[in-house]
Design a protein around this motif. Sequence first.
Motif, PDB file in Angstrom:
ATOM      1  N   ASP A 216      10.107  19.369-106.207  1.00 58.77           N
ATOM      2  CA  ASP A 216       9.346  18.805-107.182  1.00 58.77           C
ATOM      3  C   ASP A 216       7.723  18.747-106.850  1.00 58.77           C
ATOM      4  OD1 ASP A 216      11.641  17.521-108.394  1.00 58.77           O
ATOM      5  OD2 ASP A 216      11.701  16.012-106.564  1.00 58.77           O
ATOM      6  N   VAL A 217       7.393  19.047-105.748  1.00 55.15           N
ATOM      7  CA  VAL A 217       6.160  18.849-105.004  1.00 55.15           C
ATOM      8  C   VAL A 217       5.402  19.924-104.610  1.00 55.15           C
ATOM      9  CG1 VAL A 217       6.246  16.441-104.607  1.00 55.15           C
ATOM     10  CG2 VAL A 217       6.615  18.072-102.729  1.00 55.15           C
TER      11      VAL A 217
ATOM     12  N   PHE B 241      -3.849  23.496-105.911  1.00 54.81           N
ATOM     13  CA  PHE B 241      -3.202  23.061-107.003  1.00 54.81           C
ATOM     14  C   PHE B 241      -4.427  22.819-107.931  1.00 54.81           C
ATOM     15  CE2 PHE B 241      -0.671  20.303-109.793  1.00 54.81           C
ATOM     16  CZ  PHE B 241      -0.013  20.937-110.271  1.00 54.81           C
ATOM     17  N   ALA B 242      -4.077  22.451-109.301  1.00 54.49           N
ATOM     18  CA  ALA B 242      -5.084  21.688-110.174  1.00 54.49           C
ATOM     19  C   ALA B 242      -5.584  20.429-109.461  1.00 54.49           C
ATOM     20  CB  ALA B 242      -4.469  21.294-111.424  1.00 54.49           C
TER      21      ALA B 242
ATOM     22  N   ASN C  20       0.697  19.846-116.268  1.00 51.49           N
ATOM     23  CA  ASN C  20       0.605  19.020-115.169  1.00 51.49           C
ATOM     24  C   ASN C  20       2.003  18.835-114.408  1.00 51.49           C
ATOM     25  OD1 ASN C  20      -0.474  17.472-112.856  1.00 51.49           O
ATOM     26  ND2 ASN C  20      -0.431  15.707-114.190  1.00 51.49           N
ATOM     27  N   ASN C  21       2.407  19.869-113.684  1.00 45.87           N
ATOM     28  CA  ASN C  21       3.768  19.868-113.083  1.00 45.87           C
ATOM     29  C   ASN C  21       3.628  20.863-111.733  1.00 45.87           C
ATOM     30  OD1 ASN C  21       6.523  20.728-112.426  1.00 45.87           O
ATOM     31  ND2 ASN C  21       7.105  19.904-114.573  1.00 45.87           N
ATOM     32  N   ALA C  22       3.884  20.221-110.615  1.00 46.59           N
ATOM     33  CA  ALA C  22       3.842  20.712-109.355  1.00 46.59           C
ATOM     34  C   ALA C  22       5.011  21.745-108.957  1.00 46.59           C
ATOM     35  CB  ALA C  22       3.402  19.638-108.388  1.00 46.59           C
TER      36      ALA C  22
ATOM     37  N   ALA D 114       3.030  14.396-111.293  1.00 51.73           N
ATOM     38  CA  ALA D 114       1.991  14.934-110.430  1.00 51.73           C
ATOM     39  C   ALA D 114       0.640  14.312-110.529  1.00 51.73           C
ATOM     40  CB  ALA D 114       1.891  16.474-110.798  1.00 51.73           C
ATOM     41  N   GLN D 115       0.786  13.037-110.467  1.00 52.85           N
ATOM     42  CA  GLN D 115      -0.601  12.266-110.665  1.00 52.85           C
ATOM     43  C   GLN D 115      -1.775  12.772-109.633  1.00 52.85           C
ATOM     44  OE1 GLN D 115      -0.676  10.076-113.147  1.00 52.85           O
ATOM     45  NE2 GLN D 115       0.782  11.451-113.718  1.00 52.85           N
TER      46      GLN D 115
END
Length: 962
Positions: free
Chosen positions: A592-593, A627-628, A339-341, A103-104
């Motif tokens: 995943d996203v 999200f973050a 950091n995981n979406a 999740a860049q």
Amino acid sequence: MGNWLLILTICAAAVQSCVAVDRGNFKTCDQNAFCKRQRATQPGNSPWEILLDSLNSTISSLQVQVISSRSQARLQLQLIALADSTLHFELDEVNPIKLRYRAQESLSGSPQLSSLKITEQSSDSISLSFGGTGKAILLVKPFRLDVYDGDQLVISVNARGLLNFEHQRVRKSKLWEAMSTVAQTVGSVGSSLPGKAYSWVLQWLPWSSEAGRNEEPSSEPAEEEMKAEAETKHPDEKPVEEEEEPGLWEETFKSHVDSKPYGPTSVGVDISFPGSRHVYGIPEHADTFALKQTKNGDPYRLYNTDVFEYELYNPMALYGAVPFMMAKRQQGTVGIFWNNAAETYVDIEESSSGSVVSSLMNLVSGGGNEPHQQTHWFSESGIIDLYIMIGPTPKDVVRQYGSLTGKTPLPQRFALGYHQCRWNYNDQEDVHSVNKGFDLHDIPYDVLWLDIEHTDNKKYFTWDPVKFPDPLEMVHNLTANGRKLVTIVDPHMKRDSSYFFHEHCEQNDFYVKDKSGKIYEGWCWPGSASYPDFFNPAVRDYWASRFALDKYEGTSLDVYTWNDMNEPSVFNGPEVTMPKDCLHYGGYEHRDVHNMYGMMVVEGTIRGQLMRSDYKLRPFVLSRSFFAGSQRFGAVWTGDNIADWEHLAIAVPMLLSLSVSGIPFCGADVGGFFNNPNTELLTRWYQAGAFQPFFRGHAHLHTKRREPWLFDEQTNKIIKASIKKRYTYLPYWYTLFYEHEKTAVPPMRPLWMEYPQDGETFSMDNQYLLGDSILVHPVVRSGEQEVSVYFPGVDTLWYEIETFRVYEAPGYQTIPVAIEKIPIFQRGGTIVPKKERARRASSLMTKDPYTFIVTLDKQGKAQGRLYIDDGQSLEYQKGSYITLELNMEGHTLSSKVTNQGAFETPESIDKIVIVGLSRAPSSIVDNTGRILEYRYDATSQALVLRKPNFSVSNEWSVNLKM
């Protein structure tokens, strides 16, 4: 079909208007296979250990493999030292079948690296140093990471042994079936293909073919060599028996089937916070600010969903997900960013005496087994991508997190004013009438909002030709009074061949696909709809281009945007959102996203607003999903709340959670979105909302009209006073948001952010601070006549902002709360800038003079700051602004200009109020020798200097001759 479409849309609207949340539409942990598996991981018997012979290191990183003694599965561990006392911990498969999603997009850029040194190494452990006082110890067997700030153990990863990393896999029967098919097509060689040929096919087949993923394994003799090679590449292949466990390859919820082409891929690990009794963050949840224990119920869930009329005080997921947590102990604060979406759960449990971490603490410190917080994090897919921030103060942690995911850029000044919204203002005449009503009743406001009904049949970027025949004229009528317009633009696109946006997406392959590769179709406000794939840069480019003034007809540079329903909301989808096996750009699944989809919508919107002004004006966007990293793009609000007292009360902990998690520009719908508030509730809500970051009144389509002048005289008067009070404090709000962009410290903050060692504040969420100067305690119960206010700080004075009555800290005081006021106090030792002429919009206050409120501490001192720029452009980023440092000491008040830049302003200081003087001065003289007139009130101990007429651009001082 058209009739069914109409019925479904009407039913969806009706459900949202009159029924509380149906919990049956949303999964519990027990209904979620990966949650059940991860939660079933038993502590204390971790099979994972470090392979020391795989160790590599650089000046800023360490890489080493971690192996499971049970399955021989291998993971790649990487530790990277980042600037500002931050450690990056990353675990991934050594040889994944398909690259896992990282999740860049949450990051604001490439983090700055720092030095990571190996200070000691043995067969049992590796000791490291980073970031000044940062230390880390990698335990070899079982694998564990302990992080220290100096000699204080602050975070431990896998201390309880809950690391569980499910490797991707291919169903063996399907693999054999697909290979046999390939063999037949190249000459019916069948199982006589040599093992190396099987291995070659194995490398490509799993992700290039959908052939047979759902049948049970077969046992062909020639499969043995293939199996051996497959297990060399993927050594964690589970026994065939495990494939029968429910939820590994597909999962059903209600009528929805979620296929899992790579099998179970969840990741999880425990993270403990030694010495910390409280943890905060992981918004969004309608729960207490200090997070609760989840051992006997569901974990906190992070999965962006459209949950209207949400319930309070439970861990259900809401519209946004920020996997960031702060842990507070008496002498320090730390933070972590997971950091995981993907869908994520967090379990929280207080340690028991004799736990692994308690024993470790006892060993390190020689003290007793103090309780502390233990957490367990697990996500459905992706990697373990963990950032560890060691503080040591709360402000250090928010700065460290802000350097990773970004800060909220300074908004335009109008965005901090009052916003008037409703679903929906009916037509142009309605808009004109509401706008005129604010002027007739002398109530300031800055922005009027239009919901979905303004569009042409729910087609975004369009206008209803009957209700809004001349939108540009309507916009100009608003902006002539200094105001702005916001229109809603949602990401569900009506499937209509006459709709330009839909046609362009179809022609250019811009939509999200279903699992078979066809365009995904769901149902939302327009009926049948498809969803742009915002992970495709070309889609975001196209979306941004539609905000150009020649493309989005009827708009001007004074029209801004509301991105709603961007979780994404899908009325007929699983959990009212998109199926997890839908496909995105790059071949990644929606699972995943998912939590990042809404943020990517807003990124395109922000860019569109910047492009249309040739990057001259600051954008403004409100988003429901986040999200973050979403803080880099604008404001959020807490969604579809209800007009009741509990929802008024929950706004404070929800906004505090957002604020400390990097999203400071946040608010709750004033009055409640659903239902009709009585006048007492509405009054109290306006009083509270005026002292919260994003200030918007909003209401549902089926509620009674709520414009402030529609109520009785007393209610109208109090609401008007509350809104005007907001406008008088705009200079202070504006300064706080500027300082946030520089420091990442949120304007709205918990008391412990300023008083980190005051344990009385650690679980407090019914009052809060604005900056370091203003204390707010909203009234959130019906009929309340008095409240107990806690005043923090040792030997600190707090002044009530209107009467200047003084209260001494620390301790509780009972404060009367008549209906016309809520408790608000200014701290002794501060100087707060105001503008006391509240005009009908903030843009009309630009040249008005300032008032400084100086409240003295026990030593007769005070400090403050003021930031000034043009209020709208991006020129401030080039240094075009003024900052003033204000200081009162030794009976002298002075102003120092610390940045002038190229900015010029005619603004002046019209009044100075100094509070806390025990007697009147004999005279007051400025730095030019001019004698100033003043008035002193012995009862309030307040001295007022009127018309000193100092320019804010010049340095000046006044001396009180005592």
